[in-house]
Write a protein that holds these residues in place. Structure first.
Motif, PDB file in Angstrom:
ATOM      1  N   PRO A 159       4.400   2.423  14.637  1.00 39.06           N
ATOM      2  CA  PRO A 159       5.108   2.321  14.079  1.00 39.06           C
ATOM      3  C   PRO A 159       5.474   4.059  13.855  1.00 39.06           C
ATOM      4  O   PRO A 159       4.727   5.310  13.843  1.00 39.06           O
ATOM      5  CB  PRO A 159       4.453   1.799  12.765  1.00 39.06           C
ATOM      6  CG  PRO A 159       3.072   2.926  12.982  1.00 39.06           C
ATOM      7  CD  PRO A 159       2.685   2.609  14.106  1.00 39.06           C
ATOM      8  N   THR A 160       6.784   4.287  13.137  1.00 35.52           N
ATOM      9  CA  THR A 160       7.294   5.722  13.450  1.00 35.52           C
ATOM     10  C   THR A 160       6.208   6.441  12.060  1.00 35.52           C
ATOM     11  O   THR A 160       6.428   5.538  10.684  1.00 35.52           O
ATOM     12  CB  THR A 160       9.000   5.236  12.820  1.00 35.52           C
ATOM     13  OG1 THR A 160       9.792   5.158  13.481  1.00 35.52           O
ATOM     14  CG2 THR A 160       9.675   6.597  12.829  1.00 35.52           C
ATOM     15  N   LEU A 161       6.356   7.896  12.007  1.00 34.42           N
ATOM     16  CA  LEU A 161       5.502   8.379  11.051  1.00 34.42           C
ATOM     17  C   LEU A 161       6.505   8.974  10.127  1.00 34.42           C
ATOM     18  O   LEU A 161       8.181   8.633  10.288  1.00 34.42           O
ATOM     19  CB  LEU A 161       4.788   9.789  11.976  1.00 34.42           C
ATOM     20  CG  LEU A 161       3.498   9.591  12.421  1.00 34.42           C
ATOM     21  CD1 LEU A 161       3.400  10.642  13.398  1.00 34.42           C
ATOM     22  CD2 LEU A 161       2.095   9.464  11.371  1.00 34.42           C
ATOM     23  N   THR A 162       6.232   8.737   8.072  1.00 30.43           N
ATOM     24  CA  THR A 162       6.613   9.011   7.790  1.00 30.43           C
ATOM     25  C   THR A 162       6.153  10.229   6.588  1.00 30.43           C
ATOM     26  O   THR A 162       4.681  10.266   6.794  1.00 30.43           O
ATOM     27  CB  THR A 162       7.522   8.379   6.365  1.00 30.43           C
ATOM     28  OG1 THR A 162       6.381   7.206   5.519  1.00 30.43           O
ATOM     29  CG2 THR A 162       7.494   5.743   7.183  1.00 30.43           C
ATOM     30  N   ALA A 163       6.689  10.600   5.800  1.00 30.03           N
ATOM     31  CA  ALA A 163       6.281  12.481   4.561  1.00 30.03           C
ATOM     32  C   ALA A 163       4.920  11.245   4.428  1.00 30.03           C
ATOM     33  O   ALA A 163       4.047  12.382   3.980  1.00 30.03           O
ATOM     34  CB  ALA A 163       7.226  12.520   3.966  1.00 30.03           C
TER      35      ALA A 163
ATOM     36  N   ILE B  59       1.994  15.031   8.590  1.00 33.11           N
ATOM     37  CA  ILE B  59       2.272  16.386   8.616  1.00 33.11           C
ATOM     38  C   ILE B  59       1.161  16.998   7.882  1.00 33.11           C
ATOM     39  O   ILE B  59       0.995  17.752   7.377  1.00 33.11           O
ATOM     40  CB  ILE B  59       3.154  16.540   7.266  1.00 33.11           C
ATOM     41  CG1 ILE B  59       3.572  15.327   6.574  1.00 33.11           C
ATOM     42  CG2 ILE B  59       4.463  15.905   8.115  1.00 33.11           C
ATOM     43  CD1 ILE B  59       4.700  15.588   5.406  1.00 33.11           C
ATOM     44  N   TYR B  60       0.188  16.254   7.015  1.00 34.19           N
ATOM     45  CA  TYR B  60      -1.380  16.039   6.004  1.00 34.19           C
ATOM     46  C   TYR B  60      -2.137  16.828   7.172  1.00 34.19           C
ATOM     47  O   TYR B  60      -2.971  17.350   6.928  1.00 34.19           O
ATOM     48  CB  TYR B  60      -1.513  15.479   5.326  1.00 34.19           C
ATOM     49  CG  TYR B  60      -2.684  15.634   4.817  1.00 34.19           C
ATOM     50  CD1 TYR B  60      -2.593  17.218   2.851  1.00 34.19           C
ATOM     51  CD2 TYR B  60      -3.581  15.103   4.244  1.00 34.19           C
ATOM     52  CE1 TYR B  60      -3.007  17.295   1.923  1.00 34.19           C
ATOM     53  CE2 TYR B  60      -4.284  14.914   3.142  1.00 34.19           C
ATOM     54  CZ  TYR B  60      -4.569  16.088   2.233  1.00 34.19           C
ATOM     55  OH  TYR B  60      -5.734  16.654   1.757  1.00 34.19           O
ATOM     56  N   PHE B  61      -2.452  15.237   7.903  1.00 31.07           N
ATOM     57  CA  PHE B  61      -3.620  15.931   8.439  1.00 31.07           C
ATOM     58  C   PHE B  61      -3.937  16.362  10.161  1.00 31.07           C
ATOM     59  O   PHE B  61      -4.867  16.703  10.434  1.00 31.07           O
ATOM     60  CB  PHE B  61      -4.486  14.815   8.708  1.00 31.07           C
ATOM     61  CG  PHE B  61      -5.448  13.244   7.534  1.00 31.07           C
ATOM     62  CD1 PHE B  61      -6.091  14.087   6.834  1.00 31.07           C
ATOM     63  CD2 PHE B  61      -4.584  12.669   6.759  1.00 31.07           C
ATOM     64  CE1 PHE B  61      -6.736  13.205   5.899  1.00 31.07           C
ATOM     65  CE2 PHE B  61      -4.569  11.940   5.857  1.00 31.07           C
ATOM     66  CZ  PHE B  61      -6.221  12.974   5.268  1.00 31.07           C
ATOM     67  N   GLY B  62      -2.637  16.378  10.602  1.00 34.12           N
ATOM     68  CA  GLY B  62      -2.848  16.567  12.366  1.00 34.12           C
ATOM     69  C   GLY B  62      -2.875  15.888  12.994  1.00 34.12           C
ATOM     70  O   GLY B  62      -1.845  14.073  13.112  1.00 34.12           O
ATOM     71  N   THR B  63      -3.406  15.222  13.989  1.00 26.63           N
ATOM     72  CA  THR B  63      -3.307  14.607  15.348  1.00 26.63           C
ATOM     73  C   THR B  63      -4.879  13.139  14.167  1.00 26.63           C
ATOM     74  O   THR B  63      -5.614  14.084  13.914  1.00 26.63           O
ATOM     75  CB  THR B  63      -4.071  15.468  16.450  1.00 26.63           C
ATOM     76  OG1 THR B  63      -5.254  15.953  16.612  1.00 26.63           O
ATOM     77  CG2 THR B  63      -2.902  15.813  16.872  1.00 26.63           C
ATOM     78  N   PRO B  64      -5.092  12.084  15.443  1.00 30.51           N
ATOM     79  CA  PRO B  64      -6.166  11.920  14.851  1.00 30.51           C
ATOM     80  C   PRO B  64      -7.150  12.573  14.864  1.00 30.51           C
ATOM     81  O   PRO B  64      -8.094  11.646  14.150  1.00 30.51           O
ATOM     82  CB  PRO B  64      -5.915  10.758  15.455  1.00 30.51           C
ATOM     83  CG  PRO B  64      -4.172  10.551  15.666  1.00 30.51           C
ATOM     84  CD  PRO B  64      -3.606  11.533  15.968  1.00 30.51           C
TER      85      PRO B  64
END
Length: 283
Positions: A115-119, A152-157
């Motif tokens: 799903p599209t990432l959101t803030a 934007i908070y964690f980066g990649t999985p």
């Protein structure tokens, strides 16, 4: 007077459902009351009714890992990819809750793994890695979850798994082909593992090709975030003074050549021994 005006306003949101407080359907789905939920559905209750923050009964079922209730809702027409006001889909909730059964059911009903990432929300794969749910991570990866999706908070999985120190999830990602040196504002997973003083993570990341000399925004290498003389520091000192063996380097190069195709099922088709396959996947 205000109450009359409010009650006169339309409460429908598109064709998905209506903005309500938690309904009996929400409660039954959350608590796993399958018989009550089935009766409510048979009596015409909407399975897509939303709370004011856009939580549907399907979200509730997945948050609590209530697979049978989720199945009833989906069979009755529940929207599989509906999002809350924060952007979470039911699959995000299932992965966060650590319910591979719910996650599998949703995917079988067409839920998107990307799903599209959101803030305000991450992907289902991020959610699985944040919570340490390796089985859910495997499921969504098998369905094409993007290994390098950037939150934007964690980066990649992989960053998320390392921040939360979930070694099993990090291993699942690396075996699936996640980029070990992907940067989050110049910070690699190895920087994070060093900050968290997690020797197991450090060893695994280096074995998978983690760059011990990568520098972050402050010009610091991973070892610069460890305490002198501590096990993580000694581990990184050892790797800096003792380059990887030819065998280890061969594994790194081999995996790098495969790119994102390093799934075990793909490598298992190669004409190599099981011992070699186990070595490639750091078993």
């Amino acid at each position: 007077m205000e109450k009359e005006i409010a009650s006169g306003r339309p409460n429908f949101f598109g064709e998905i459902g209506c903005w309500e407080e938690r309904t009996a359907v929400h409660e039954a789905a959350s608590q796993g009351q399958t018989l009550q939920l089935q009766q409510l559905i048979q009596n015409g209750a909407s399975v897509n009714t939303m709370t004011v923050d856009s939580i549907t009964p399907l979200h509730e079922a997945c948050i609590q890992g209530q697979t049978q209730c989720a199945r009833l809702l989906l069979d009755a027409g529940a929207q599989v990819d509906v999002r809350t006001v924060h952007g979470s889909t039911p699959l995000c909730n299932a992965c966060a809750a650590g319910s591979p059964e719910c996650a599998k059911l949703l995917l079988e009903h067409g839920a998107t793994a990307n799903p599209t990432l959101t803030a305000l929300t991450a992907t289902p794969l991020h959610e699985a890695c944040i919570r340490g749910n390796a089985d859910c991570a495997r499921l969504v990866i098998a369905e094409g979850a993007h290994l390098e999706a950037f939150d934007i908070y964690f980066g990649t999985p992989l960053h998320a798994a390392c921040i939360k120190q979930h070694v099993d999830c990090a291993k699942v990602l690396l075996n699936a082909g996640a980029k070990v040196n992907a940067a989050r504002f110049h910070e690699t997973a190895l920087h994070i593992a060093a900050k968290e003083e997690n020797k197991d993570l450090i060893e695994m990341l280096v074995e998978f090709g983690g760059d011990m000399y990568a520098r972050d925004n402050f010009g610091r290498k991973p070892i610069d975030y460890t305490k002198p003389g501590s096990p993580p520091a000694l581990c990184l000192e050892f790797y800096e003074c003792n380059p990887l063996s030819l065998q280890q380097l061969s594994r790194v190069v081999f995996r790098r050549a495969l790119g994102g195709k390093t799934h075990e099922e793909v490598v298992s088709r190669l004409n190599v021994s099981q011992r070699t396959i186990s070595y490639i996947f750091y078993h």
